[in-house]
Design a protein around this motif. Sequence first.
Motif, PDB file in Angstrom:
ATOM      1  N   ARG A   2     -39.560 -37.638   2.722  1.00 24.69           N
ATOM      2  CA  ARG A   2     -40.886 -38.246   2.826  1.00 24.69           C
ATOM      3  C   ARG A   2     -41.474 -37.986   4.201  1.00 24.69           C
ATOM      4  O   ARG A   2     -42.655 -37.703   4.350  1.00 24.69           O
ATOM      5  N   LYS A   3     -40.625 -38.066   5.244  1.00 26.46           N
ATOM      6  CA  LYS A   3     -41.116 -37.855   6.606  1.00 26.46           C
ATOM      7  C   LYS A   3     -41.609 -36.428   6.801  1.00 26.46           C
ATOM      8  O   LYS A   3     -42.562 -36.179   7.524  1.00 26.46           O
ATOM      9  N   VAL A   4     -40.940 -35.454   6.154  1.00 24.11           N
ATOM     10  CA  VAL A   4     -41.332 -34.056   6.308  1.00 24.11           C
ATOM     11  C   VAL A   4     -42.750 -33.841   5.798  1.00 24.11           C
ATOM     12  O   VAL A   4     -43.616 -33.313   6.492  1.00 24.11           O
ATOM     13  N   THR A  89     -42.231 -41.913  -8.269  1.00 18.48           N
ATOM     14  CA  THR A  89     -40.940 -41.671  -7.625  1.00 18.48           C
ATOM     15  C   THR A  89     -40.857 -42.582  -6.410  1.00 18.48           C
ATOM     16  O   THR A  89     -41.792 -43.303  -6.081  1.00 18.48           O
ATOM     17  N   ASP A  90     -39.728 -42.540  -5.694  1.00 15.15           N
ATOM     18  CA  ASP A  90     -39.630 -43.305  -4.452  1.00 15.15           C
ATOM     19  C   ASP A  90     -40.045 -42.461  -3.250  1.00 15.15           C
ATOM     20  O   ASP A  90     -39.828 -42.836  -2.105  1.00 15.15           O
ATOM     21  N   PRO A 149     -39.435 -33.653  -7.847  1.00 13.70           N
ATOM     22  CA  PRO A 149     -39.590 -32.223  -7.556  1.00 13.70           C
ATOM     23  C   PRO A 149     -40.222 -31.926  -6.208  1.00 13.70           C
ATOM     24  O   PRO A 149     -39.872 -30.931  -5.563  1.00 13.70           O
ATOM     25  N   VAL A 150     -41.178 -32.762  -5.757  1.00 18.25           N
ATOM     26  CA  VAL A 150     -41.823 -32.522  -4.467  1.00 18.25           C
ATOM     27  C   VAL A 150     -40.805 -32.617  -3.334  1.00 18.25           C
ATOM     28  O   VAL A 150     -40.739 -31.756  -2.450  1.00 18.25           O
ATOM     29  N   ALA A 151     -39.989 -33.659  -3.350  1.00 14.47           N
ATOM     30  CA  ALA A 151     -38.988 -33.829  -2.297  1.00 14.47           C
ATOM     31  C   ALA A 151     -37.988 -32.678  -2.293  1.00 14.47           C
ATOM     32  O   ALA A 151     -37.612 -32.166  -1.230  1.00 14.47           O
ATOM     33  N   VAL A 152     -37.564 -32.242  -3.477  1.00 16.41           N
ATOM     34  CA  VAL A 152     -36.611 -31.138  -3.553  1.00 16.41           C
ATOM     35  C   VAL A 152     -37.244 -29.848  -3.043  1.00 16.41           C
ATOM     36  O   VAL A 152     -36.622 -29.081  -2.304  1.00 16.41           O
ATOM     37  N   THR A 153     -38.501 -29.614  -3.400  1.00 15.54           N
ATOM     38  CA  THR A 153     -39.204 -28.422  -2.920  1.00 15.54           C
ATOM     39  C   THR A 153     -39.258 -28.396  -1.401  1.00 15.54           C
ATOM     40  O   THR A 153     -38.974 -27.383  -0.759  1.00 15.54           O
ATOM     41  N   LEU A 154     -39.618 -29.527  -0.810  1.00 15.30           N
ATOM     42  CA  LEU A 154     -39.764 -29.590   0.643  1.00 15.30           C
ATOM     43  C   LEU A 154     -38.432 -29.524   1.372  1.00 15.30           C
ATOM     44  O   LEU A 154     -38.373 -29.141   2.535  1.00 15.30           O
ATOM     45  N   SER A 155     -37.366 -29.870   0.676  1.00 13.60           N
ATOM     46  CA  SER A 155     -36.040 -29.811   1.311  1.00 13.60           C
ATOM     47  C   SER A 155     -35.595 -28.374   1.540  1.00 13.60           C
ATOM     48  O   SER A 155     -34.721 -28.115   2.367  1.00 13.60           O
ATOM     49  N   GLY A 156     -36.183 -27.438   0.791  1.00 11.72           N
ATOM     50  CA  GLY A 156     -35.766 -26.049   0.911  1.00 11.72           C
ATOM     51  C   GLY A 156     -34.443 -25.754   0.235  1.00 11.72           C
ATOM     52  O   GLY A 156     -33.868 -24.680   0.423  1.00 11.72           O
ATOM     53  N   ASP A 157     -33.954 -26.704  -0.570  1.00 13.27           N
ATOM     54  CA  ASP A 157     -32.676 -26.538  -1.256  1.00 13.27           C
ATOM     55  C   ASP A 157     -32.925 -25.828  -2.590  1.00 13.27           C
ATOM     56  O   ASP A 157     -33.189 -26.474  -3.612  1.00 13.27           O
ATOM     57  N   ASN A 158     -32.854 -24.513  -2.592  1.00 14.56           N
ATOM     58  CA  ASN A 158     -33.159 -23.735  -3.791  1.00 14.56           C
ATOM     59  C   ASN A 158     -32.159 -23.985  -4.917  1.00 14.56           C
ATOM     60  O   ASN A 158     -32.500 -23.839  -6.096  1.00 14.56           O
ATOM     61  N   ARG A 159     -30.935 -24.380  -4.566  1.00 14.48           N
ATOM     62  CA  ARG A 159     -29.939 -24.668  -5.605  1.00 14.48           C
ATOM     63  C   ARG A 159     -30.380 -25.859  -6.452  1.00 14.48           C
ATOM     64  O   ARG A 159     -30.239 -25.851  -7.675  1.00 14.48           O
ATOM     65  N   ARG A 160     -30.934 -26.890  -5.821  1.00 13.93           N
ATOM     66  CA  ARG A 160     -31.413 -28.065  -6.553  1.00 13.93           C
ATOM     67  C   ARG A 160     -32.771 -27.801  -7.207  1.00 13.93           C
ATOM     68  O   ARG A 160     -33.087 -28.354  -8.261  1.00 13.93           O
ATOM     69  N   LEU A 161     -33.568 -26.956  -6.573  1.00 15.19           N
ATOM     70  CA  LEU A 161     -34.901 -26.673  -7.104  1.00 15.19           C
ATOM     71  C   LEU A 161     -34.838 -25.824  -8.362  1.00 15.19           C
ATOM     72  O   LEU A 161     -35.654 -26.007  -9.287  1.00 15.19           O
TER      73      LEU A 161
END
Length: 237
Positions: A2-4, A89-90, A149-161
Amino acid sequence: MRKVLAGAMLTAALLLGAVPAQPAQASPWGTVRIQPSMAACGGTDLVRYARCGAAFTERFLRNRGVGGVVRETVLVQQPSVGVWPSSTTDGICGFARVGPIGLGLHHCDRLTFIEPRRDAKILTSDVRAITALVHESGHGLQERAGFDPVAVTLSGDNRRLFPLEQSADCWSGVGIAWFVSQRMLPSAVVRESRNLFREIGDPGHGAGEQRVAAFDAGLHRGAAACDTILGARAFPR
């Protein structure tokens, strides 16, 4: 996470001298609502493609009993920015179009955002708009099932995305199959949808042929295939 996103959006807001958008039932400040319309199909510009795509998506979701998953489809104006806590979402939801900063086609908090400058290369026909907007509605279904999905996208974790994007591609295939079965679209549109996914592969979403394969899974095997890809029950039969 969320902070990102909040940090990026707030930076853009400061550049604008504006206050970030707050959650609201009306279209967020800085966006214009796309009025879904079957009558817009057959047009030759981005807005008409989007109106057509939104109308098809709305009809498909209503058929599956999940019409509320997409409350609105909106065009992001220049310059504008918004961020707020998501009601689904949270995490948070947001958009931005300020100078070189811009978030392309995405979905969060029951809103699908189209950024004209970035998305004009994707939404170049009715069929491509339908294909893309049904895909985005898949992220709304994922949110409803507890994913962000937004949080996962911003995390840069392509495995989860990857499973999130692949299952949304699959859901697009389910939609196209239904439109063809209802004679709302001719079977020839399948090639155009496949070509779209083939053109827009990337590490997080999957290579072009992986995206086509996910689309084909939904096209031929239905929503159950999308749940299998996601690893959870999210897509209505």
